[in-house]
Write an enzyme that holds these catalytic residues in place. Structure first.
Site, mmCIF file in Angstrom:
data_model
loop_
_atom_site.group_PDB
_atom_site.id
_atom_site.type_symbol
_atom_site.label_atom_id
_atom_site.label_comp_id
_atom_site.label_asym_id
_atom_site.label_seq_id
_atom_site.Cartn_x
_atom_site.Cartn_y
_atom_site.Cartn_z
ATOM 1 N N GLY A 129 21.570 63.143 23.255
ATOM 2 C CA GLY A 129 20.992 63.900 22.155
ATOM 3 C C GLY A 129 20.974 63.178 20.827
ATOM 4 N N HIS A 188 27.046 59.351 13.231
ATOM 5 C CA HIS A 188 27.351 60.529 12.414
ATOM 6 C C HIS A 188 28.150 61.511 13.245
ATOM 7 C CE1 HIS A 188 23.390 60.847 14.319
ATOM 8 N NE2 HIS A 188 23.673 62.127 14.519
HETATM 9 P P1 DGP Z 1 21.657 63.626 16.352
HETATM 10 O O1 DGP Z 1 20.688 64.403 17.184
HETATM 11 O O2 DGP Z 1 23.090 63.760 16.844
HETATM 12 O O3 DGP Z 1 21.234 62.193 16.173
HETATM 13 O O4 DGP Z 1 21.649 64.329 14.943
HETATM 14 C C1 DGP Z 1 20.821 63.956 13.889
HETATM 15 C C2 DGP Z 1 20.876 65.077 12.893
HETATM 16 O O5 DGP Z 1 20.447 64.572 11.657
HETATM 17 C C3 DGP Z 1 19.972 66.262 13.216
HETATM 18 O O6 DGP Z 1 20.781 67.409 13.402
HETATM 19 C C4 DGP Z 1 19.079 66.420 12.000
HETATM 20 C C5 DGP Z 1 19.738 65.568 10.966
HETATM 21 N N1 DGP Z 1 18.831 64.864 10.092
HETATM 22 C C6 DGP Z 1 17.847 64.011 10.459
HETATM 23 N N2 DGP Z 1 17.230 63.524 9.380
HETATM 24 C C7 DGP Z 1 17.847 64.075 8.303
HETATM 25 C C8 DGP Z 1 17.665 63.951 6.905
HETATM 26 O O7 DGP Z 1 16.797 63.222 6.399
HETATM 27 N N3 DGP Z 1 18.498 64.679 6.109
HETATM 28 C C9 DGP Z 1 19.472 65.482 6.629
HETATM 29 N N4 DGP Z 1 20.234 66.155 5.755
HETATM 30 N N5 DGP Z 1 19.684 65.599 7.941
HETATM 31 C C10 DGP Z 1 18.871 64.919 8.766
#
Ligand code: DGP
Length: 111
Positions: free
Chosen positions: A90, A97
Protein backbone atom coordinates in the site's frame (compact mmCIF):
# COMPACT_ATOMS: atom_id res chain seq x y z
CA UNK A 1 16.73 15.60 -0.79
CA UNK A 2 15.21 13.95 -3.81
CA UNK A 3 14.07 16.65 -6.26
CA UNK A 4 10.94 14.80 -7.42
CA UNK A 5 9.83 13.66 -3.96
CA UNK A 6 6.68 15.31 -2.61
CA UNK A 7 7.60 14.59 1.02
CA UNK A 8 11.08 16.08 0.54
CA UNK A 9 9.33 19.20 -0.75
CA UNK A 10 7.05 19.21 2.30
CA UNK A 11 9.97 18.70 4.70
CA UNK A 12 11.85 21.45 2.89
CA UNK A 13 8.90 23.83 3.38
CA UNK A 14 8.35 24.28 -0.35
CA UNK A 15 4.63 23.46 -0.20
CA UNK A 16 3.39 25.49 2.79
CA UNK A 17 2.20 22.32 4.53
CA UNK A 18 1.36 23.07 8.15
CA UNK A 19 3.53 21.04 10.53
CA UNK A 20 2.06 19.72 13.73
CA UNK A 21 5.57 18.90 14.93
CA UNK A 22 9.12 19.62 13.82
CA UNK A 23 12.54 18.93 15.24
CA UNK A 24 15.96 18.84 13.60
CA UNK A 25 15.39 15.33 12.16
CA UNK A 26 11.66 14.86 11.51
CA UNK A 27 8.44 16.66 10.70
CA UNK A 28 4.80 15.63 11.16
CA UNK A 29 1.76 16.88 9.28
CA UNK A 30 -1.83 15.84 8.75
CA UNK A 31 -2.54 13.26 6.06
CA UNK A 32 -4.23 14.64 2.93
CA UNK A 33 -6.59 11.68 2.91
CA UNK A 34 -7.38 10.99 6.57
CA UNK A 35 -8.53 7.48 7.49
CA UNK A 36 -9.40 8.41 11.08
CA UNK A 37 -10.41 11.57 12.97
CA UNK A 38 -6.71 12.00 13.80
CA UNK A 39 -4.35 10.92 11.02
CA UNK A 40 -0.91 12.39 10.67
CA UNK A 41 2.34 11.33 9.08
CA UNK A 42 5.80 11.47 10.63
CA UNK A 43 8.66 11.64 8.15
CA UNK A 44 12.41 12.05 8.41
CA UNK A 45 13.81 15.19 6.80
CA UNK A 46 16.39 12.98 5.12
CA UNK A 47 15.12 11.04 2.12
CA UNK A 48 14.76 7.27 2.47
CA UNK A 49 12.54 5.66 -0.16
CA UNK A 50 11.13 3.09 2.21
CA UNK A 51 11.74 1.14 5.39
CA UNK A 52 14.11 -1.05 3.38
CA UNK A 53 16.48 1.89 2.84
CA UNK A 54 16.94 2.67 6.51
CA UNK A 55 20.18 1.25 7.79
CA UNK A 56 20.73 3.21 10.98
CA UNK A 57 19.06 2.78 14.34
CA UNK A 58 19.16 6.54 14.69
CA UNK A 59 16.71 7.09 11.83
CA UNK A 60 14.12 4.82 13.44
CA UNK A 61 14.79 6.42 16.80
CA UNK A 62 14.28 9.89 15.39
CA UNK A 63 10.93 8.94 13.89
CA UNK A 64 9.50 6.80 16.66
CA UNK A 65 10.70 8.90 19.58
CA UNK A 66 8.81 11.86 18.10
CA UNK A 67 5.48 10.02 18.06
CA UNK A 68 4.69 9.97 21.80
CA UNK A 69 5.64 13.64 22.02
CA UNK A 70 3.20 14.50 19.24
CA UNK A 71 0.52 12.25 20.77
CA UNK A 72 0.88 14.04 24.09
CA UNK A 73 0.69 17.41 22.35
CA UNK A 74 -2.53 16.32 20.61
CA UNK A 75 -3.93 14.72 23.77
CA UNK A 76 -4.19 11.22 22.34
CA UNK A 77 -3.20 8.17 24.35
CA UNK A 78 -4.25 5.37 22.01
CA UNK A 79 -3.34 5.22 18.37
CA UNK A 80 -2.36 2.95 15.54
CA UNK A 81 0.97 3.29 13.73
CA UNK A 82 1.39 1.92 10.21
CA UNK A 83 4.34 1.83 7.84
CA UNK A 84 3.52 0.62 4.33
CA UNK A 85 6.60 -0.75 2.59
CA UNK A 86 6.31 -1.40 -1.12
CA UNK A 87 3.44 -1.20 -3.60
CA UNK A 88 1.73 -4.44 -2.57
CA UNK A 89 1.72 -3.22 1.04
CA UNK A 90 0.00 0.00 0.00
CA UNK A 91 2.94 2.40 -0.20
CA UNK A 92 2.17 5.22 -2.62
CA UNK A 93 4.71 7.85 -1.55
CA UNK A 94 8.30 6.65 -1.69
CA UNK A 95 9.72 8.66 1.18
CA UNK A 96 9.36 6.67 4.37
CA UNK A 97 6.51 7.82 6.57
CA UNK A 98 4.76 6.49 9.64
CA UNK A 99 0.99 6.87 9.67
CA UNK A 100 -0.40 7.66 13.12
CA UNK A 101 -4.19 7.30 13.43
CA UNK A 102 -6.52 7.80 16.36
CA UNK A 103 -10.04 8.75 17.32
CA UNK A 104 -11.89 5.63 16.24
CA UNK A 105 -11.87 1.87 16.81
CA UNK A 106 -9.48 -0.14 14.66
CA UNK A 107 -9.91 -3.74 13.65
CA UNK A 108 -7.19 -6.36 13.45
CA UNK A 109 -5.82 -7.65 11.19
CA UNK A 110 -5.81 -4.51 9.07
CA UNK A 111 -7.16 -5.06 5.56
P1 DGP B 1 1.15 5.46 1.75
O1 DGP B 1 -0.01 4.91 0.99
O2 DGP B 1 1.49 4.64 2.99
O3 DGP B 1 2.35 5.70 0.87
O4 DGP B 1 0.66 6.85 2.31
C1 DGP B 1 0.83 8.06 1.65
C2 DGP B 1 -0.08 9.04 2.34
O5 DGP B 1 0.38 10.33 2.03
C3 DGP B 1 -1.53 8.98 1.90
O6 DGP B 1 -2.33 8.63 3.02
C4 DGP B 1 -1.86 10.38 1.41
C5 DGP B 1 -0.72 11.20 1.91
N1 DGP B 1 -0.29 12.25 1.02
C6 DGP B 1 0.10 12.11 -0.27
N2 DGP B 1 0.46 13.29 -0.77
C7 DGP B 1 0.29 14.20 0.22
C8 DGP B 1 0.50 15.60 0.32
O7 DGP B 1 0.92 16.28 -0.63
N3 DGP B 1 0.21 16.19 1.51
C9 DGP B 1 -0.24 15.47 2.58
N4 DGP B 1 -0.49 16.14 3.71
N5 DGP B 1 -0.42 14.14 2.53
C10 DGP B 1 -0.18 13.52 1.36
Amino acid sequence: MSSDCIFCKIANKELNTEFIYEDDKVVAFNDLSPQAPVHFLVIPKKHYSSMNDITSKEAFGDIFSAIPKIAEKLGIKEYRTVVNTGVSAGQTVFHIHVHVMSGREFTWPAG
